[in-house]
Design a protein around this motif. Structure first.
Motif, PDB file in Angstrom:
ATOM      1  N   CYS A  73       0.859  -1.189   0.000  1.00 12.57           N
ATOM      2  CA  CYS A  73       0.000   0.000   0.000  1.00 12.57           C
ATOM      3  C   CYS A  73       0.892   1.234   0.000  1.00 12.57           C
ATOM      4  N   ASP A  74       0.591   2.168  -0.883  1.00 11.64           N
ATOM      5  CA  ASP A  74       1.351   3.417  -0.922  1.00 11.64           C
ATOM      6  C   ASP A  74       0.908   4.282   0.255  1.00 11.64           C
ATOM      7  N   ALA A  75       1.822   4.548   1.188  1.00  5.34           N
ATOM      8  CA  ALA A  75       1.489   5.315   2.389  1.00  5.34           C
ATOM      9  C   ALA A  75       1.102   6.747   2.065  1.00  5.34           C
ATOM     10  N   LEU A  76       1.458   7.226   0.881  1.00  6.37           N
ATOM     11  CA  LEU A  76       1.146   8.604   0.509  1.00  6.37           C
ATOM     12  C   LEU A  76      -0.221   8.713  -0.154  1.00  6.37           C
ATOM     13  N   THR A  77      -0.483   7.854  -1.129  1.00  2.00           N
ATOM     14  CA  THR A  77      -1.716   7.975  -1.910  1.00  2.00           C
ATOM     15  C   THR A  77      -2.802   6.996  -1.483  1.00  2.00           C
ATOM     16  N   GLY A  78      -2.413   5.972  -0.667  1.00  3.69           N
ATOM     17  CA  GLY A  78      -3.381   4.945  -0.295  1.00  3.69           C
ATOM     18  C   GLY A  78      -3.608   3.917  -1.378  1.00  3.69           C
ATOM     19  N   GLN A  79      -2.891   4.022  -2.480  1.00  7.33           N
ATOM     20  CA  GLN A  79      -3.064   3.126  -3.621  1.00  7.33           C
ATOM     21  C   GLN A  79      -2.545   1.726  -3.290  1.00  7.33           C
ATOM     22  N   ARG A  80      -3.274   0.699  -3.690  1.00  8.34           N
ATOM     23  CA  ARG A  80      -2.871  -0.698  -3.507  1.00  8.34           C
ATOM     24  C   ARG A  80      -2.074  -1.129  -4.737  1.00  8.34           C
ATOM     25  N   VAL A  81      -0.907  -1.734  -4.489  1.00  9.89           N
ATOM     26  CA  VAL A  81      -0.005  -2.107  -5.577  1.00  9.89           C
ATOM     27  C   VAL A  81       0.348  -3.583  -5.439  1.00  9.89           C
ATOM     28  N   ALA A  82       0.285  -4.311  -6.552  1.00 12.47           N
ATOM     29  CA  ALA A  82       0.634  -5.737  -6.558  1.00 12.47           C
ATOM     30  C   ALA A  82       1.934  -5.940  -7.317  1.00 12.47           C
ATOM     31  N   SER A  83       2.747  -6.869  -6.815  1.00 12.41           N
ATOM     32  CA  SER A  83       3.987  -7.212  -7.514  1.00 12.41           C
ATOM     33  C   SER A  83       3.739  -8.440  -8.379  1.00 12.41           C
ATOM     34  N   ALA A  84       4.391  -8.481  -9.537  1.00 11.12           N
ATOM     35  CA  ALA A  84       4.278  -9.621 -10.452  1.00 11.12           C
ATOM     36  C   ALA A  84       5.669 -10.180 -10.678  1.00 11.12           C
TER      37      ALA A  84
END
Length: 730
Positions: A696-707
């Protein structure tokens, strides 16, 4: 006078006559009597008049001379301080005597208040300014550590949590490290400023920027030679008396040589020392001290033959000898080299070397433009290993220009051809503003180039709008003029503090005034503003990226007051102006806005303060990760790999991944659009095989997945060209 007042005056006269010889008690008694005399004069006009008459009569030479002869000092013209001062000064400021902290009674007197505040629980840390001015810096730090721990022992039990924080203002030279045996948490962070500056300047432009600066100067600009020349000049102009005393001290160790020969050798060795000072102590020289002294000797002996070479060799042996007399001389010598380097580098060459003035910063090395990610990773890994609680600064009371001014100027390293075209055009447009002063043209080409870079760095944001020529504020103009005079005098080329050349200064001020004259230079002002409209957004992104680096890399971030919004300040006193705290409170209390809205309106500074507040909240929530977490460089692959700097920090199961964009103007190219999202296509962060699958991006709250242990940078930088990911989904 009225009889009671006259009686009081006679009583005071007897008390003054009965003062004991110089002592602490005598000084206090004298101060009390002076206060009483002042009060008496204030309430009795007759006595005030009589005192004035007596003082006036005392100025007669036949009465004044005997009085002055009885003093413990000799009055002299202030310009003689450099050659005849009989006390050690703070740098070359004759009004500030240096304090001899090595004397226990001086230490005790100076630390009484500090000890009381620590015991009362009102102080939890100390920042020590200019520790290199002390005779034995390490011994002082050890004594201070014992002192503060003893003072803390007097606190109530619940107030003694955590270590007492001690950091020292130590400016590290290239390749120099803080001595590990010092009982402090680290430095105040000037080396961090140098690292951040280097990371956001493109080394590919070094040659072109060098040639451009030299074309304005009209001669070669070789930094090492300029520094050696400047150090020699400040020794001769400001520290002659100090060098004379050193020569006499070393003459006792090497009587086979004349004092003049020793003086010349000490001068050359001081010029050749590559750092501010060595740290020879009562225990003698360490291996690091001997290495530094040998470096200085190698430099100072270059080109010497015969007797002159033998003098240097003997002085070098004295500087490393273990005898008490030699150690005392070496300790005095290193107190001499520290201010020589400070005045020669920070207060002279930094105002002479105009290749890229954002690099002319305390703790920096302007001769080296740019830092590779690999070098930055090594430095930060060492910082985590050796000094995890050192300060991470981006601005202090002594920095030469504001942190966001430097961030903007660093953009010039990405667009050297565009910069060259603009600055040459400005020079042609301003040719008529130059004035001839005898054989000289004012301003010189070197000073003119310095002025243009100064304008780019400090050009106020509200001057960027089209039609800015109508909005040039008088306050900003005055600040620029004050700065220009200081810069010219610090450079010491055509004017100086000791010998001001007011004709040259006035010609330079008239040039600046003409450049910013709305009637005469409307076209020029609009051209400068249009250039700034192109590069200022990229400088803004540099500012955001260096803020993220400061708050996430190993160390304790130091946020200098006033830098919470855009900091385009100049050197002191400009960077010490009052701060609008009400405006900052207003921004923080408002409802958070979307990052796109903040970026679209970046000029008001809300985006920087929002970023700063978010990162401070993260540090509050995860103190262990920031204080003790590992530092692991991350590899970046793909088309824009050169434009990303990334690392991972871990503590137990907690993980933080930090990715920073850089060289934004070069990446944007001709589009001039902010590089968000697609600009980073086909670029990936490579993670270790055991990395988490989601962040989770602590700045934007965006959820990010790694591939496959990779993170797509265009996804990370979808809203901001910086990202701070954690494996704790929120």
């Amino acid at each position: 006078a009225e009889e009671p007042d006259l009686a009081a005056l006679r009583h005071l006269a007897k008390d003054f006559a009965a003062l004991p010889p110089a002592s602490a008690a005598g000084c206090k008694r004298a101060a009390d009597l002076q206060t009483a005399l002042a009060l008496l004069a204030a309430q009795s006009p007759a006595i005030a008049k009589r005192l004035h008459e007596v003082a006036t009569a005392s100025q007669a030479p036949e009465r004044l001379a005997p009085l002055l002869e009885r003093q413990h000092y000799r009055l002299a013209d202030w310009r003689l301080a450099a050659t005849r001062a009989n006390y050690r000064r703070f740098f070359d400021i004759a009004q500030l005597c240096a304090v001899r902290m090595e004397r226990p009674e001086v230490f005790d007197r100076c630390h009484t208040l500090i000890g009381r505040l620590i015991a009362e629980g009102k102080l939890d840390g100390l920042r020590l300014d200019h520790v290199d001015g002390l005779k034995d810096s390490a011994a002082y730090c050890r004594r201070l550590r014992r002192f503060v721990e003893k003072a803390r022992a007097a606190r109530p039990g619940e107030a003694r949590r955590g270590p007492f924080y001690l950091v020292v203002e130590k400016i590290l030279g290239s390749g120099e490290s803080l001595r590990k045996e010092w009982p402090v948490q680290g430095t105040t962070g000037y080396e961090f400023i140098a690292l951040s500056n280097g990371l956001f300047t493109d080394p590919a432009s070094a040659r072109r920027l060098q040639l451009l600066a030299e074309s304005f100067a009209g001669h070669a600009l070789r930094f090492p030679a300029m520094l050696a020349e400047a150090k020699g000049e400040v020794i001769d102009s400001s520290f002659g008396a100090d060098l004379e005393r050193l020569a006499m001290q070393f003459h006792r160790l090497a009587p086979q040589f004349e004092p003049g020969e020793i003086r010349a050798a000490l001068r050359r060795i001081a010029i050749g020392l590559p750092v501010y000072r060595s740290y020879v102590s009562a225990a003698g020289a360490t291996s690091e001290d001997r290495r530094l002294i040998d470096q200085a000797l190698a430099s100072s002996m270059r080109g010497l033959r015969g007797r002159a070479r033998r003098v240097h060799a003997v002085i070098g042996r004295c500087l490393k000898a273990p005898t008490r007399v030699a150690v005392e001389a070496a300790m005095r010598f290193q107190q001499f080299t520290a201010p020589v380097m400070a005045k020669g580098l920070e207060d002279t060459v930094f105002y002479r070397y105009p290749r890229l003035v954002s690099l002319n910063e305390v703790g920096g090395a302007p001769a080296h433009l740019g830092m590779t990610p690999a070098a930055a990773h090594r430095s930060l890994a060492e910082r985590r290993r050796e000094w995890p609680l050192a300060m991470s600064a981006s601005a202090t009371h002594d920095t030469k220009r504001g942190e966001d001014s430097r961030a903007r100027l660093n953009v010039l390293s990405e667009i050297p051809d565009q910069w060259q075209g603009r600055v040459r055009r400005w020079s042609r447009m301003n040719k008529g503003l130059k004035r001839r002063r005898g054989r000289e043209i004012a301003p010189s080409g070197q000073d003119e180039y310095f002025i243009y870079q100064g304008l780019v760095g400090l050009w106020p944001i509200d001057w960027l709008t089209p039609g800015a020529a109508a909005d040039l504020s008088a306050d900003a103009l005055e600040r620029m003029k004050v700065y220009l005079v200081k810069a010219l005098r610090e450079a010491k080329l055509r004017t100086s503090w000791l010998e001001p050349n007011e004709d040259y200064e006035q010609a330079c001020l008239a040039f600046l005034g003409g450049v910013l004259d709305r009637r005469r230079s409307r076209g020029l002002i609009e051209d400068i503003a249009s250039f700034l409209r192109e590069i200022a957004p990229f400088g803004m992104l540099n500012g955001l990226a260096q803020t993220v680096l400061k708050l996430t890399a190993p160390g304790i971030p130091d946020i200098y007051q006033g830098t919470e919004l855009w900091d385009l300040s100049l050197v002191d006193p400009d960077n010490r102006r009052p701060v609008d705290f009400a405006r900052r409170r207003e921004i923080l209390s408002a409802s958070p806005e979307a990052w796109k809205e903040l970026l679209d309106n970046w000029q008001d500074g809300r985006v920087k303060l929002r970023l700063l507040a978010g990162l401070l909240a993260l540090r509050r929530d995860m103190p262990g990760l920031f204080a003790e977490g590992s530092y692991e460089p991350l590899t970046v692959s793909g088309l824009a790999a050169r434009h990303v700097f990334a690392f991972r920090r871990r503590q137990g199961h907690r993980v933080m991944i930090v990715a920073l964009g850089r060289f934004f103007a070069r990446l944007a190219g001709r589009t001039k659009a902010l590089p968000i999202g697609e600009a980073w296509a086909s670029t990936h962060l490579l993670l270790p095989p055991n990395a988490d699958a989601f962040y989770c991006d602590a700045l934007t709250g965006q959820r990010v997945a790694s591939a496959r242990s990779r993170l797509a940078v265009d996804r990370l930088f979808e809203r901001l060209p910086v990202a701070v990911l954690t494996n704790e989904l929120r």
